[in-house]
Design an enzyme around this catalytic site. Structure first.
Site, PDB file in Angstrom:
ATOM      1  N   HIS A  96       0.049   1.103  10.161  1.00 40.21           N
ATOM      2  CA  HIS A  96      -1.186   1.700   9.657  1.00 40.21           C
ATOM      3  C   HIS A  96      -2.001   2.214  10.841  1.00 40.21           C
ATOM      4  CE1 HIS A  96       0.131  -1.600   7.064  1.00 40.21           C
ATOM      5  NE2 HIS A  96      -0.086  -0.742   6.105  1.00 40.21           N
ATOM      6  N   ASP A 106      -1.958  -8.306   0.704  1.00 44.46           N
ATOM      7  CA  ASP A 106      -0.752  -8.529  -0.094  1.00 44.46           C
ATOM      8  C   ASP A 106      -0.537 -10.020  -0.349  1.00 44.46           C
ATOM      9  OD1 ASP A 106       0.166  -5.768  -0.296  1.00 44.46           O
ATOM     10  OD2 ASP A 106       0.598  -5.907   1.836  1.00 44.46           O
ATOM     11  N   GLY A 153       0.825  -1.196   0.000  1.00 46.16           N
ATOM     12  CA  GLY A 153       0.000   0.000   0.000  1.00 46.16           C
ATOM     13  C   GLY A 153       0.860   1.247   0.000  1.00 46.16           C
ATOM     14  N   SER A 154       0.289   2.361  -0.466  1.00 45.28           N
ATOM     15  CA  SER A 154       1.020   3.627  -0.477  1.00 45.28           C
ATOM     16  C   SER A 154       0.880   4.313   0.885  1.00 45.28           C
ATOM     17  CB  SER A 154       0.489   4.523  -1.582  1.00 45.28           C
ATOM     18  OG  SER A 154       0.803   3.975  -2.840  1.00 45.28           O
ATOM     19  N   GLY A 155       1.677   5.352   1.081  1.00 47.65           N
ATOM     20  CA  GLY A 155       1.621   6.104   2.330  1.00 47.65           C
ATOM     21  C   GLY A 155       2.799   5.820   3.230  1.00 47.65           C
ATOM     22  N   HIS A 156       3.740   4.996   2.742  1.00 46.75           N
ATOM     23  CA  HIS A 156       4.898   4.613   3.562  1.00 46.75           C
ATOM     24  C   HIS A 156       6.215   5.182   3.036  1.00 46.75           C
ATOM     25  CE1 HIS A 156       2.381   1.845   5.788  1.00 46.75           C
ATOM     26  NE2 HIS A 156       2.058   1.182   4.701  1.00 46.75           N
TER      27      HIS A 156
END
Lengths: 334, 215
Positions: free
Chosen positions: A219, A110, A54-57
């Protein structure tokens, strides 16, 4: 929410376009809008390295695409797994005929999407093997390690796996090295203030002022305890008390230490934290072979810090020392 | 034998799309309690995109379900993308070559969807997932058909069992997926996947009832 965005639903495509434009010397787009690759990939004679999440990392995951690191990456929505199609495309982009190692974190979405992508890739005759990172100690008790999440230890897994592939390792050897890296790695996180997914618009959990959440996930998954906000030195001590007995790390061990902010942490404070980590490890007779301090694996705008420690042997030392070049990690012998 | 023409079945998918669009905020709110609060947003994105792709197409039930499944699988990601993607793709596949959808065909559709979920995940009843809605719902539908009840009554019993199953997740501790990381703290909230599954079964039931009434 005060953020530098356009349509909150488009933060991922907007970011991907900017990333491609910012790094034309080593990043290339592919036929799939959610897959990016190292400009020289696939590299003849080399096992391909793929990751995704996922994005945001940031810098994870796209920030580790580059020389002697990851060859192709699948980009998901914020905190949400990339599609099976994206993982499949990334595997194809990375494959040079020597097989592909998919090195990623232990999250349900994932795992499902990689499983489906692997089936499609195997139908194409591409050999694919995986390593699932599970370095986050507080996410499941000892004995139940297979349930643990992958966090910043993934960076060291990519470093080691990428270097092994670059050194000409076979798929089995690359997988074995990456697995050894993650088996020797333990992490823990502390959250001081929550993060906000742009399309949701408000924090998805809360931490009261004056408190901190110990053992928090990448998260915002709840930690193991909420305590009064402590000093940096006390945070370093709590973190090591959680990590060290788990492996266990012992006197005489050599380790790689990776300290990462969670997105809103001033880098200055990461050094304050590391200062004590180094001192406490020294008191225990554990020496730092190589430290990394910076924003290596974040969680949007979360305020907080993670500590990752990897025990190294001669093989891991050699792989950690290898030169590499990417947005998130640039390393050369000086 | 009561049933409806598969060629008219696109309305089932239209109903699903509307249901998800209307419940976007509700699903995210539920997900926010023990997940990361984006279930409604992701589902809405996928279902709306699928509808954009099919609204002007002349599709029957099989084609519409297939487009929906492909879109969720290829464009959504997360864990809901593959789970619901395969759910609808397998439903579509079970309808291959069928002109009439009767209770037996509908049951086969549900069983295929459940098979897809079992293949991808390892969730069992009681793990606080959509399986807690789906498993009793299918059981109720089959039971009703076996005891000679009509397609329409079987659908009513399916929805009632789905609702009860969905509500049962409130007191459960999550064993799988992201909320499982919360352990005991996941108790006292509904599972977002169980809720979306209930809303979808209810919507499909309503659409089928309407088609049965028209036949």
């Amino acid at each position: 929410m005060q953020r530098i965005i356009n349509n909150p639903d488009n933060v991922v495509p907007d970011m991907v376009q900017g990333f491609i434009k910012a790094h034309p010397d080593f990043i290339q787009p592919t036929g799939h809008e959610r897959v990016l690759k190292y400009a020289k990939a696939p590299i003849e004679g080399k096992v391909g390295i793929v990751t995704g999440g996922g994005s945001g990392h940031k810098p994870a995951f796209v920030g580790y695409v580059g020389k002697n690191l990851v060859d192709a990456v699948a980009v998901g929505e914020i905190f949400s797994s990339p599609t099976a199609g994206a993982f499949y495309q990334a595997i194809k982009e990375a494959d040079a005929g020597k097989g592909v190692a998919v090195l990623y974190g232990n999250y349900a979405g994932d795992v499902m999407n990689v499983k489906m992508a692997m089936e499609d890739a195997e139908d194409d005759g591409i050999e694919v093997k995986t390593v699932l990172a599970n370095d986050d100690v507080p996410s499941a008790p000892k004995g139940d390690e297979a349930k643990r999440r992958g966090v910043a230890g993934e960076v060291l897994m990519w470093k080691v796996g990428g270097a092994k592939a670059a050194a000409g390792g076979s798929l089995e050897e690359v997988i074995a090295a990456a697995q050894k890296a993650i088996n020797n790695t333990r992490s823990v996180g502390i959250g001081l203030a929550p993060c906000t997914i742009p399309s949701v618009g408000k924090p998805n959990f809360s931490i009261e002022p004056g408190k901190m959440e110990f053992g928090i996930g990448h998260h915002g998954e709840p930690g193991v305890k909420i305590t009064e906000l402590k000093s940096a030195d006390e945070m370093a001590q709590m973190s090591l008390e959680t990590i060290l007995p788990d492996l266990p790390f012992e006197s005489g061990d050599e380790v790689v230490v990776l300290v990462s902010g969670l997105g809103a942490t001033p880098v200055m404070e990461e050094y304050i934290f590391f200062n004590k980590v180094e001192e406490l490890l020294g008191e225990k007779g554990i020496s730092i072979y190589r430290p990394y301090v910076g924003d290596y694996f974040t969680s949007l705008d979360m305020m907080g810090i993670t500590l990752t420690v990897m025990k190294v042997d001669d093989e891991l030392k050699g792989l950690i020392d290898a030169d590499c070049y990417s947005m998130g990690m640039k390393q050369m012998k000086i | 034998m009561d049933g409806f023409k598969a060629a008219k079945g696109k309305v089932l998918v239209e109903g699903l799309v509307k249901t998800i669009q209307e419940n976007k905020g509700y699903l995210s709110e539920i997900d926010g309690a023990i997940g990361d609060g984006d279930h409604g947003i992701n589902m809405n994105k996928g279902f709306s995109l699928a509808w954009e792709r099919m609204q002007d197409e002349d599709l029957g039930l099989e084609g519409a379900l297939k487009t929906l499944g492909q879109t969720l699988l290829n464009d959504i990601g997360g864990s809901m993308g593959p789970l619901y993607g395969q759910f609808f793709r397998k439903m579509a596949r079970s309808l291959k070559g069928k002109e009439e959808v009767d209770a037996a065909a509908f049951e086969a559709m549900l069983e295929s969807a459940y098979g897809a979920i079992k293949e991808l995940g390892e969730a069992k009843v009681g793990d606080k997932t959509l399986v807690d809605t789906l498993d009793p719902a299918i059981g109720a539908f089959k039971g009703a058909v076996e005891s000679g009840k009509s397609f329409s009554v079987a659908l009513d019993e399916m929805v009632a069992a789905a609702e009860k199953g969905k509500d049962s997740t409130f007191d459960l501790v999550a064993k799988i997926g992201r909320s499982a990381r919360l352990g005991e703290r996941s108790r006292g909230a509904l599972d977002a996947g169980a809720v979306s599954c209930f809303l979808m079964l209810k919507s499909m039931s309503g659409s089928v009832q309407q088609l049965l009434g028209e036949e």
